[in-house]
Design a protein around this motif. Structure first.
Motif, PDB file in Angstrom:
ATOM      1  N   ARG A 274      -1.984  -0.356   4.412  1.00  0.00           N
ATOM      2  CA  ARG A 274      -2.206   0.229   3.092  1.00  0.00           C
ATOM      3  C   ARG A 274      -1.434  -0.535   2.029  1.00  0.00           C
ATOM      4  O   ARG A 274      -0.361  -1.068   2.297  1.00  0.00           O
ATOM      5  CB  ARG A 274      -1.782   1.708   3.082  1.00  0.00           C
ATOM      6  CG  ARG A 274      -2.525   2.537   4.123  1.00  0.00           C
ATOM      7  CD  ARG A 274      -1.995   3.955   4.243  1.00  0.00           C
ATOM      8  NE  ARG A 274      -2.438   4.565   5.476  1.00  0.00           N
ATOM      9  CZ  ARG A 274      -1.947   5.689   5.975  1.00  0.00           C
ATOM     10  NH1 ARG A 274      -0.989   6.335   5.323  1.00  0.00           N
ATOM     11  NH2 ARG A 274      -2.400   6.176   7.115  1.00  0.00           N
ATOM     12  N   GLU A 275      -2.001  -0.560   0.842  1.00  0.00           N
ATOM     13  CA  GLU A 275      -1.356  -1.209  -0.299  1.00  0.00           C
ATOM     14  C   GLU A 275      -1.400  -0.283  -1.496  1.00  0.00           C
ATOM     15  O   GLU A 275      -2.313   0.542  -1.627  1.00  0.00           O
ATOM     16  CB  GLU A 275      -2.061  -2.525  -0.648  1.00  0.00           C
ATOM     17  CG  GLU A 275      -1.992  -3.577   0.439  1.00  0.00           C
ATOM     18  CD  GLU A 275      -2.659  -4.874   0.014  1.00  0.00           C
ATOM     19  OE1 GLU A 275      -3.243  -4.892  -1.095  1.00  0.00           O
ATOM     20  OE2 GLU A 275      -2.610  -5.843   0.781  1.00  0.00           O
ATOM     21  N   GLY A 276      -0.417  -0.409  -2.355  1.00  0.00           N
ATOM     22  CA  GLY A 276      -0.393   0.409  -3.555  1.00  0.00           C
ATOM     23  C   GLY A 276       0.723  -0.016  -4.481  1.00  0.00           C
ATOM     24  O   GLY A 276       1.293  -1.104  -4.353  1.00  0.00           O
ATOM     25  N   THR A 277       1.042   0.870  -5.403  1.00  0.00           N
ATOM     26  CA  THR A 277       2.054   0.627  -6.425  1.00  0.00           C
ATOM     27  C   THR A 277       3.140   1.678  -6.304  1.00  0.00           C
ATOM     28  O   THR A 277       2.885   2.804  -5.867  1.00  0.00           O
ATOM     29  CB  THR A 277       1.417   0.686  -7.825  1.00  0.00           C
ATOM     30  OG1 THR A 277       0.445  -0.349  -7.926  1.00  0.00           O
ATOM     31  CG2 THR A 277       2.448   0.517  -8.930  1.00  0.00           C
ATOM     32  N   GLY A 278       4.355   1.311  -6.675  1.00  0.00           N
ATOM     33  CA  GLY A 278       5.457   2.256  -6.742  1.00  0.00           C
ATOM     34  C   GLY A 278       6.233   2.049  -8.036  1.00  0.00           C
ATOM     35  O   GLY A 278       6.150   0.992  -8.662  1.00  0.00           O
ATOM     36  N   VAL A 279       6.994   3.076  -8.424  1.00  0.00           N
ATOM     37  CA  VAL A 279       7.762   3.027  -9.667  1.00  0.00           C
ATOM     38  C   VAL A 279       9.219   3.344  -9.361  1.00  0.00           C
ATOM     39  O   VAL A 279       9.526   4.377  -8.751  1.00  0.00           O
ATOM     40  CB  VAL A 279       7.222   4.032 -10.696  1.00  0.00           C
ATOM     41  CG1 VAL A 279       7.928   3.842 -12.025  1.00  0.00           C
ATOM     42  CG2 VAL A 279       5.714   3.892 -10.857  1.00  0.00           C
ATOM     43  N   VAL A 280      10.115   2.452  -9.777  1.00  0.00           N
ATOM     44  CA  VAL A 280      11.553   2.650  -9.561  1.00  0.00           C
ATOM     45  C   VAL A 280      12.041   3.729 -10.522  1.00  0.00           C
ATOM     46  O   VAL A 280      11.812   3.655 -11.735  1.00  0.00           O
ATOM     47  CB  VAL A 280      12.325   1.338  -9.793  1.00  0.00           C
ATOM     48  CG1 VAL A 280      13.817   1.538  -9.536  1.00  0.00           C
ATOM     49  CG2 VAL A 280      11.771   0.229  -8.904  1.00  0.00           C
ATOM     50  N   ILE A 281      12.746   4.754  -9.976  1.00  0.00           N
ATOM     51  CA  ILE A 281      13.173   5.866 -10.837  1.00  0.00           C
ATOM     52  C   ILE A 281      14.682   6.091 -10.826  1.00  0.00           C
ATOM     53  O   ILE A 281      15.152   7.021 -11.478  1.00  0.00           O
ATOM     54  CB  ILE A 281      12.446   7.168 -10.461  1.00  0.00           C
ATOM     55  CG1 ILE A 281      12.676   7.551  -8.996  1.00  0.00           C
ATOM     56  CG2 ILE A 281      10.965   7.054 -10.776  1.00  0.00           C
ATOM     57  CD1 ILE A 281      12.126   8.930  -8.636  1.00  0.00           C
TER      58      ILE A 281
END
Length: 344
Positions: free
Chosen positions: A72-79
């Motif tokens: 699987r591939e996707g995007t993440g956001v550093v919080i």
């Protein structure tokens, strides 16, 4: 600096895309509107660097591998400053190996932290050496129809594009999922899963979940559905401490449902699930739950979950062929069926 390396857009190219986006209105109706001063003060470099691409490997015998695949591939956001990353949960659910890649093309191993089955969000943490600015989590409740927002997504081709909110409404998913207040945007973006939805002050207000055929209810307008950050904040401390929210889990049946002629058609039954144990099969129609009729998929979920926590016996009324048939399903906690190994 070159704009593109292989199939990957470099930070320089991503910055140009984002700057161009900030200079353009999100809809023709806004063509003569003055630019928002808050948007002019955004730091494009910081926004792009706070977004990472994610690749995850899942064991073949994992439950979700049957429907979501093993790669699987996707995007993440550093919080936060420790490398905590939020994404849509299905990208990393049941993953035994996760890697995150920054806008500069540097890759780091990451560890699964939590999955919230109610909101559909997931958390992971990047490994040693990872460094990236964090996006501030904004208040998503004021986001409304007509608002112009930004979407940044990672992956093989980084994108930064303007979108417009076209509706805020309840969303019922066929996989026993109900989101009370989803954000729907246009135009549709193909790299949606885990994408960052950002307001005019550079704050994260949503995480990309789906591409939908009707962003506006009752109209054939394709777009994307975002999970609002308001679904994360109340349970963030639980997710970090325990890997899941600390409240009685909802009863899970293990069926894939589709509304048809006012009834719910069972399209798929999850192997080894409570529904399979009770004898449900594809082609059955659910017409009642707990002795009550329902008005649609969302209403069915609400009535199902009102019967009690996971483990409660769920009386269903089925239509199998031309015959009505009562069936009692011994519900379960879906989290117990997933191969999750949170690391804190």
């Amino acid at each position: 600096m070159a704009g593109v390396v292989g199939n990957r857009v470099t930070p320089a190219r991503a910055l140009l895309l984002l700057l161009a986006m900030l200079a353009l209105p999100a809809a023709p109706a806004l063509a003569q509107a003055p630019r928002d001063p808050a948007a002019q003060s955004l730091d494009p470099q910081r926004l792009v660097q706070a977004v990472v691409s994610i690749t995850a490997a899942i064991l073949p015998d994992a439950q979700s591998a049957r429907t979501l695949g093993t790669e699987r591939e996707g995007t993440g956001v550093v919080i936060d400053g420790s490398g905590l990353i939020v994404t849509v949960g299905y990208t990393v659910m049941e993953a035994f190996q996760i890697q995150v890649t920054t806008a500069e093309g540097k890759s780091y191993p990451a560890e699964f932290v939590a999955y919230d089955i109610v909101s559909g969000l997931g958390l992971l943490r990047a490994g040693p050496g990872f460094s990236a600015p964090a996006l501030r989590i904004g208040e998503s409740r004021p986001v409304g129809e007509g608002d112009s927002l930004l979407v940044i997504s990672g992956g093989q081709r980084w994108t930064a594009r303007p979108v417009r909110v076209v509706s805020r409404r309840e969303f019922a998913g066929y996989w026993e999922y109900l989101l009370a207040d989803a954000i729907f945007t246009v135009p549709p973006l193909p790299a949606f899963n885990g994408a960052a939805l950002i307001d005019g002050k550079g704050r994260l207000v949503g995480i990309g979940s789906l591409i939908v055929s009707s962003a506006v209810e009752g109209r054939g307008m394709p777009g994307n559905m975002f999970i609002p950050t308001s679904a994360l904040m109340p349970v963030l401390s639980d997710l970090l401490a325990y890997g899941k929210r600390q409240e009685p889990p909802r009863p899970w049946l293990g069926v894939t449902l589709r509304e048809e002629r006012g009834l719910l058609l069972v399209e798929r039954v999850t192997p080894d699930s409570p529904a399979e144990t009770a004898g449900l099969r594809p082609g059955d129609f659910i017409v009642g739950v707990g002795g009550q009729r329902f008005s649609g998929l969302a209403d069915f979920y609400r009535k199902l979950w009102s019967l009690g926590p996971a483990g409660v016996a769920v009386p269903l009324e089925l239509m199998r062929g031309a015959r009505l048939q009562p069936v009692t399903v011994p519900s379960a906690d879906r989290m117990r069926f997933l191969k999750l190994n949170p690391t804190f």
